[in-house]
Design a protein around this motif. Structure first.
Motif, PDB file in Angstrom:
ATOM      1  N   CYS A 136       0.829  -1.207   0.000  1.00  0.00           N
ATOM      2  CA  CYS A 136       0.000   0.000   0.000  1.00  0.00           C
ATOM      3  C   CYS A 136       0.863   1.255   0.000  1.00  0.00           C
ATOM      4  O   CYS A 136       2.033   1.218   0.365  1.00  0.00           O
ATOM      5  CB  CYS A 136      -0.940  -0.015   1.196  1.00  0.00           C
ATOM      6  N   SER A 137       0.262   2.366  -0.382  1.00  0.00           N
ATOM      7  CA  SER A 137       0.990   3.634  -0.393  1.00  0.00           C
ATOM      8  C   SER A 137       0.814   4.412   0.907  1.00  0.00           C
ATOM      9  O   SER A 137       1.674   5.207   1.267  1.00  0.00           O
ATOM     10  CB  SER A 137       0.529   4.496  -1.573  1.00  0.00           C
ATOM     11  N   ASP A 138      -0.290   4.189   1.610  1.00  0.00           N
ATOM     12  CA  ASP A 138      -0.571   4.885   2.865  1.00  0.00           C
ATOM     13  C   ASP A 138      -1.009   3.826   3.875  1.00  0.00           C
ATOM     14  O   ASP A 138      -2.164   3.392   3.879  1.00  0.00           O
ATOM     15  CB  ASP A 138      -1.663   5.930   2.646  1.00  0.00           C
ATOM     16  N   SER A 197       3.833  -1.982   3.796  1.00  0.00           N
ATOM     17  CA  SER A 197       4.114  -0.593   3.443  1.00  0.00           C
ATOM     18  C   SER A 197       5.607  -0.487   3.172  1.00  0.00           C
ATOM     19  O   SER A 197       6.416  -1.082   3.881  1.00  0.00           O
ATOM     20  CB  SER A 197       3.721   0.343   4.579  1.00  0.00           C
ATOM     21  N   ASN A 252       8.250   5.124  -0.976  1.00  0.00           N
ATOM     22  CA  ASN A 252       8.402   5.465  -2.398  1.00  0.00           C
ATOM     23  C   ASN A 252       8.084   4.317  -3.355  1.00  0.00           C
ATOM     24  O   ASN A 252       8.859   4.025  -4.263  1.00  0.00           O
ATOM     25  CB  ASN A 252       9.817   5.988  -2.664  1.00  0.00           C
ATOM     26  N   THR A 253       6.961   3.673  -3.160  1.00  0.00           N
ATOM     27  CA  THR A 253       6.578   2.579  -4.052  1.00  0.00           C
ATOM     28  C   THR A 253       6.029   3.132  -5.364  1.00  0.00           C
ATOM     29  O   THR A 253       5.274   4.105  -5.361  1.00  0.00           O
ATOM     30  CB  THR A 253       5.520   1.672  -3.396  1.00  0.00           C
ATOM     31  N   ARG A 298       3.610   3.364  -8.635  1.00  0.00           N
ATOM     32  CA  ARG A 298       2.215   3.036  -8.914  1.00  0.00           C
ATOM     33  C   ARG A 298       2.163   1.881  -9.895  1.00  0.00           C
ATOM     34  O   ARG A 298       3.007   1.752 -10.770  1.00  0.00           O
ATOM     35  CB  ARG A 298       1.480   4.237  -9.516  1.00  0.00           C
ATOM     36  N   ASP A 324      -5.723   2.308  -2.636  1.00  0.00           N
ATOM     37  CA  ASP A 324      -4.761   2.484  -3.723  1.00  0.00           C
ATOM     38  C   ASP A 324      -5.367   2.176  -5.081  1.00  0.00           C
ATOM     39  O   ASP A 324      -4.651   1.964  -6.059  1.00  0.00           O
ATOM     40  CB  ASP A 324      -3.519   1.613  -3.487  1.00  0.00           C
TER      41      ASP A 324
END
Length: 127
Positions: A12-14, A58, A61-62, A64, A118
């Protein structure tokens, strides 16, 4: 050889937002939450009805990932439900939009899609 699917891993980004979504919105059970300081990464092990199903990660800086239209790779994660209208109403009551309910032309079963924070595609499939 293969017995069944053990789990699905999701990055996930968050983390806070995704943890809330999977545990509070979808009501998955937390088995274990681990913070790996050396990687600045959380790993959240989640279960459904006592069955381990998702590892939520998590990382910093992954990039998209394209998920729509029909990109190559894992297409979606489907959850079975007994009553699709009830499940859709529950999601919508939690401000989670769903697509219109459709009928699978091959199985005759009803299904719909919604997204995680996401924008990963998730499916409800009526059994």
């Amino acid at each position: 050889m293969i017995k069944n699917i053990h789990h699905t891993a999701i990055i996930c980004s968050d983390y806070k937002k995704s943890k809330h979504f999977y545990t509070e919105v979808l009501n998955l059970e937390i088995i274990k939450e681990t913070y790996r300081a050396e990687r600045k990464s959380y790993k959240l092990d989640l279960a459904l009805n006592g069955n381990y199903i998702i590892e939520l990660f998590s990382f910093e800086n992954t990039p998209r990932r394209i998920s729509r239209p029909e990109a190559c790779g894992l297409r979606h994660l489907a959850f079975s439900v007994e009553n699709i209208e009830s499940a859709v109403e529950e999601l919508q009551a939690k401000a989670i939009p769903t697509e219109p309910i459709r009928i699978d032309p091959i199985t005759g079963k009803r299904f719909t899609f919604f997204s995680d924070p996401d924008d990963l595609p998730l499916e409800l499939y009526e059994i």
